[in-house]
Design a protein around this motif. Sequence first.
Motif, mmCIF file in Angstrom:
data_model
loop_
_atom_site.group_PDB
_atom_site.id
_atom_site.type_symbol
_atom_site.label_atom_id
_atom_site.label_comp_id
_atom_site.label_asym_id
_atom_site.label_seq_id
_atom_site.Cartn_x
_atom_site.Cartn_y
_atom_site.Cartn_z
ATOM 1 N N PRO A 30 3.142 -3.211 -6.990
ATOM 2 C CA PRO A 30 3.563 -4.276 -6.066
ATOM 3 C C PRO A 30 5.069 -4.302 -5.820
ATOM 4 C CG PRO A 30 1.988 -5.123 -7.672
ATOM 5 C CD PRO A 30 2.378 -3.748 -8.135
ATOM 6 N N GLU A 31 5.861 -4.028 -6.856
ATOM 7 C CA GLU A 31 7.319 -4.067 -6.681
ATOM 8 C C GLU A 31 7.785 -2.933 -5.772
ATOM 9 O OE1 GLU A 31 9.424 -6.470 -7.637
ATOM 10 O OE2 GLU A 31 7.566 -7.486 -8.214
ATOM 11 N N GLU A 32 7.243 -1.744 -5.983
ATOM 12 C CA GLU A 32 7.623 -0.627 -5.127
ATOM 13 C C GLU A 32 7.146 -0.847 -3.695
ATOM 14 O OE1 GLU A 32 8.040 3.703 -6.419
ATOM 15 O OE2 GLU A 32 6.058 3.716 -5.439
ATOM 16 N N GLU A 33 5.938 -1.374 -3.543
ATOM 17 C CA GLU A 33 5.423 -1.619 -2.199
ATOM 18 C C GLU A 33 6.213 -2.719 -1.497
ATOM 19 O OE1 GLU A 33 1.196 -1.875 -1.735
ATOM 20 O OE2 GLU A 33 0.811 -0.247 -3.173
ATOM 21 N N LYS A 34 6.792 -3.627 -2.263
ATOM 22 C CA LYS A 34 7.665 -4.656 -1.671
ATOM 23 C C LYS A 34 8.904 -4.005 -1.077
ATOM 24 C CE LYS A 34 9.939 -9.041 -2.860
ATOM 25 N NZ LYS A 34 10.222 -9.999 -3.956
ATOM 26 N N LEU A 35 9.461 -3.014 -1.777
ATOM 27 C CA LEU A 35 10.616 -2.278 -1.248
ATOM 28 C C LEU A 35 10.224 -1.499 0.007
ATOM 29 C CD1 LEU A 35 12.126 -0.776 -4.554
ATOM 30 C CD2 LEU A 35 12.777 -2.892 -3.384
ATOM 31 N N VAL A 36 9.069 -0.863 -0.041
ATOM 32 C CA VAL A 36 8.587 -0.089 1.115
ATOM 33 C C VAL A 36 8.432 -0.997 2.331
ATOM 34 C CG1 VAL A 36 6.688 1.293 2.033
ATOM 35 C CG2 VAL A 36 7.419 1.612 -0.337
ATOM 36 N N GLY A 37 7.833 -2.164 2.114
ATOM 37 C CA GLY A 37 7.631 -3.102 3.211
ATOM 38 C C GLY A 37 8.943 -3.590 3.799
ATOM 39 N N ALA A 38 9.944 -3.825 2.936
ATOM 40 C CA ALA A 38 11.247 -4.291 3.417
ATOM 41 C C ALA A 38 11.946 -3.212 4.244
ATOM 42 C CB ALA A 38 12.114 -4.696 2.230
ATOM 43 N N ILE A 39 11.862 -1.957 3.791
ATOM 44 C CA ILE A 39 12.470 -0.845 4.541
ATOM 45 C C ILE A 39 11.782 -0.706 5.894
ATOM 46 C CG2 ILE A 39 12.810 1.658 4.582
ATOM 47 C CD1 ILE A 39 12.947 1.491 1.469
ATOM 48 N N ALA A 40 10.451 -0.740 5.884
ATOM 49 C CA ALA A 40 9.706 -0.598 7.137
ATOM 50 C C ALA A 40 10.056 -1.720 8.113
ATOM 51 C CB ALA A 40 8.207 -0.588 6.850
ATOM 52 N N ALA A 41 10.086 -2.956 7.617
ATOM 53 C CA ALA A 41 10.404 -4.089 8.486
ATOM 54 C C ALA A 41 11.800 -3.944 9.083
ATOM 55 C CB ALA A 41 10.284 -5.394 7.708
ATOM 56 N N GLY A 42 12.764 -3.495 8.269
ATOM 57 C CA GLY A 42 14.125 -3.300 8.761
ATOM 58 C C GLY A 42 14.213 -2.228 9.831
ATOM 59 N N LEU A 43 13.275 -1.271 9.799
ATOM 60 C CA LEU A 43 13.250 -0.194 10.787
ATOM 61 C C LEU A 43 12.368 -0.536 11.991
ATOM 62 C CD1 LEU A 43 12.845 2.825 8.321
ATOM 63 C CD2 LEU A 43 14.911 2.233 9.609
ATOM 64 N N GLY A 44 11.839 -1.766 11.999
ATOM 65 C CA GLY A 44 10.955 -2.165 13.090
ATOM 66 C C GLY A 44 9.580 -1.551 12.994
#
Length: 414
Positions: A193-207
């Motif tokens: 979950p912690e790693e996927e939270k980082l992945v989700g934040a990066i994706a959201a920042g990239l649109g």
Amino acid sequence: MMLRIRSRDGLERVTVDNPHTTTVSELRRLIEHQLGIPTHNQTLSTNQNLLLSKSPEDLLRFTDMTNPNAPLSALNLGHGSIVFLAYDGERRVPGPAVFSPAGSFGRKMTMDDLIAKQMRVSRQENPHCELVSFDRDCANAFQHYVNDSLAFAVKRGGFMYGTVSEEGKVEVNFIYEPPQQGTEESLLFFRDPEEEKLVGAIAAGLGMRSVGFIFTQTVSQAKKDYTLSNREVLQAAEYHAESGLKEWVTAVVKLEVNEETGGADVHFEAFQMSDVCIRLFKEEWFDTDIKEDQDPKLSIMKKEVVVGVKDIKEVDNDFFLVVVKIFDHQGPLSTTFPIENRNTQVPMRALKNHLERTKNLPFVKRIADFHLLLVLARFLDLNADVPALTECIQTETTVPEGYQILIDSMASAA
């Protein structure tokens, strides 16, 4: 001798006299006589992909049973073999007797019985997404690893991230590979979950957002007569249901024999799990306790469903698949940084090597790699630093000097 005929109506049987003397033409007449499908309306093949054809042009690709004089033995067909059949129009498939709601001999139907009678499984003609387009670099990085390092001997998977247009066009721009363990037949993700939270934040920042699930089939699976196994259907349905995205795509990567060269080519296929499949999964109709001796091309239901006019518990997996067209494009990210959760951990010196290798590029281009950003995100503020860096990448603007110094210092300390 008995042949199994698999069509959109499920599995039926036809009796033939002798595979050495019975020809394709005679088999067509037997199908017309025993199943009621006119010979001129039949397309036959030993290739299961026939049932995924969407147009008359698609059917023309299946030529292995077009010679009317070919004996069945020449096609390696024997007792119990499967022949795939496509036809147009409707027909009445013989099924069980129809009972009144009270049932025969006074048997009363329960509410579950009534619900089961209404749960119909049929093919979904059109996907919710117009097409899926893969960034060439991220697709190549994935397939090269499973081909060169794993030799398609064990399964590998990941989650695809990108965008969905208003018209339903899905673009895949990077693939995140979670911690996992693959065998010849199964794939297990160890969700972090912690790693996927980082992945989700990066994706959201990239649109971007998660848009699909990708996995490989092994060379041992290639010898079996299914498109997706029952285990794969369950896993794909789980992630599709979890996503809440109607355009969610399931992609399969496998080796296919090239008949011209005698070698093998890496092949991508894309599907959507049908709406009824997702509904069945959410409402827990699938029997998830898969036995070792169970036919992998059939999904077992806890209760009977209606396929055609038959009440059955074993459903051909192909009923749940909706074919999606595949394209490719050059996306905004590179895929040259080492990829997470593979055989070895990504060391921090990989950051130093990457920055030195790309020193002639603008700094924003040097860090425009999801896998690099995932390493950086472990040491940066998720609510301030990650959005700031990803905004620079998305808008192709200069990275503030402070961030450049910080990232260079992280690389130098490795």
